[in-house]
Design an enzyme around this catalytic site. Sequence first.
Site, mmCIF file in Angstrom:
data_model
loop_
_atom_site.group_PDB
_atom_site.id
_atom_site.type_symbol
_atom_site.label_atom_id
_atom_site.label_comp_id
_atom_site.label_asym_id
_atom_site.label_seq_id
_atom_site.Cartn_x
_atom_site.Cartn_y
_atom_site.Cartn_z
ATOM 1 C CG ASP A 121 -10.607 -5.711 -5.449
ATOM 2 O OD1 ASP A 121 -10.322 -4.467 -5.591
ATOM 3 O OD2 ASP A 121 -9.642 -6.476 -5.376
ATOM 4 C CE1 TYR A 134 -3.002 -5.731 -3.149
ATOM 5 C CE2 TYR A 134 -2.752 -6.785 -0.786
ATOM 6 C CZ TYR A 134 -3.445 -5.663 -1.777
ATOM 7 O OH TYR A 134 -4.586 -4.990 -1.424
HETATM 8 C C1 GLA Z 1 -5.947 -5.687 -5.332
HETATM 9 C C2 GLA Z 1 -6.763 -5.868 -3.857
HETATM 10 C C3 GLA Z 1 -7.185 -4.323 -3.596
HETATM 11 C C4 GLA Z 1 -6.121 -3.214 -3.848
HETATM 12 C C5 GLA Z 1 -5.619 -3.364 -5.235
HETATM 13 C C6 GLA Z 1 -4.397 -2.375 -5.174
HETATM 14 O O1 GLA Z 1 -7.044 -5.526 -6.188
HETATM 15 O O2 GLA Z 1 -7.769 -6.808 -3.885
HETATM 16 O O3 GLA Z 1 -7.791 -4.338 -2.187
HETATM 17 O O4 GLA Z 1 -5.414 -3.286 -2.761
HETATM 18 O O5 GLA Z 1 -5.020 -4.623 -5.490
HETATM 19 O O6 GLA Z 1 -5.122 -1.044 -5.307
#
Ligand code: GLA
Length: 401
Positions: free
Chosen positions: A184, A233
């Site tokens: 991101d 996550y």
């Molecule tokens: C979130 C995290 C990213 C990535 C996405 C999944 O956005 O901030 O770093 O891991 O999930 O692809």
Amino acid sequence: MAYKIKEMKIIMESLIKESVEDFKSTFGPKDHYYWALAPGRVNLIGEHTDYHNGYVLPFAISLYTTAVLSPNDTKIVNIYSKEYNETHSFSLQENFIKKDKWTDRLEGLIRDLLKSNKTFMGFDVYIGGDLPIGKGLSSSASSMAAVGDVTAKFYNINYEKLTFAYALQKAEHIYGGVNCGLMDQLAILLSQRDKVLFIDCLNLKTENVIVPDNWAIILIDSGVKHELASSEYNKRQSECKRFIDIIKKTKPSINTLRDVSYIDIAQILTEIDDKTYKRVVHVLSENERVLNMVKALETSNMKESFTNLVNSHLSLKFNYEVSAPELDYLVEQACLIKGLIGCRMTGGGFGGCTINLVEKDSVKDFINQMSNKYRSYFNKEAWIKEVYPVEGLTNGIWKNI
Ligand code: GLA
């Protein structure tokens, strides 16, 4: 995919102007202001691969967070957020106290950036813009980038973009409690107009890949907030770590899933449970799909794009198990519409948006049909938006004339 340069310039200028005006009515007029415009991000493909040193293909979108800063001659920092309609204040001379709310990441980041500074110069920051929160468009990373950038400019701290991206990621880990990858932050800082950003997260080499001119990008919000996202996550990371711990016993040189091949998996098939197997297969296959998608964009190959985007969605649904029924519905329905080039859920999952590549000539019809389908299924109006890949964070100083 030609981005409308003139129109976008006008939108960006009016966002800055509006935020400076709002700053004035919140904190009072000043003679100059540091401003930053940080875009949101969408991932075309390469989901849950960045923290496994894999490949990703995100881009910055034409929706922004603005941050406007001006010194206040105290030792206090005041942060006002238009979205929350709330001001958060803290003293630079006192220690950080976690509040478990939106302010933690920003306060933590500011403190980290200023920790080697001997002088305390307080300031006011206004946060605004048109990037919606809670739709999985990285509004958190975007606001951190904007606020971090104006803070650094005011304190005259010069960062390389990569160093700055690491600082943003670290603040997300420490103060947000999400062990995110770097996708991101890099997308928000390094993206270029009309292009998606191919990142090899092993060595952080990047390449800008152009999106064919007659392909449009449409986002559809599922309306589901991705609240589960942070706990699940971190859970996915430990599930994959289990695999690494097992394989390391016979192959000590393996440190991340990027070092793993299908042959490696085959050799420990009986030692791993089904869930671990599925998680690892998602990551390995998703990395292949990113490489295929880069080729598909370069050759404007619609069939390859379709195969890779839809298979990515299915793997996120069945293997990594981070989709949601609402996202699955939107993907299935989009596949029924003529002109679709490919679609999938995008971002961390459990809610947020789907991304849809659509032939330009079919955009209007696609949006109409999806709006109708959405209305009859969800019983409310859809948030559907065509977005353009834009340049990453921009900044400047606004002076009153
Ligand atoms: C979130 C995290 C990213 C990535 C996405 C999944 O956005 O901030 O770093 O891991 O999930 O692809």
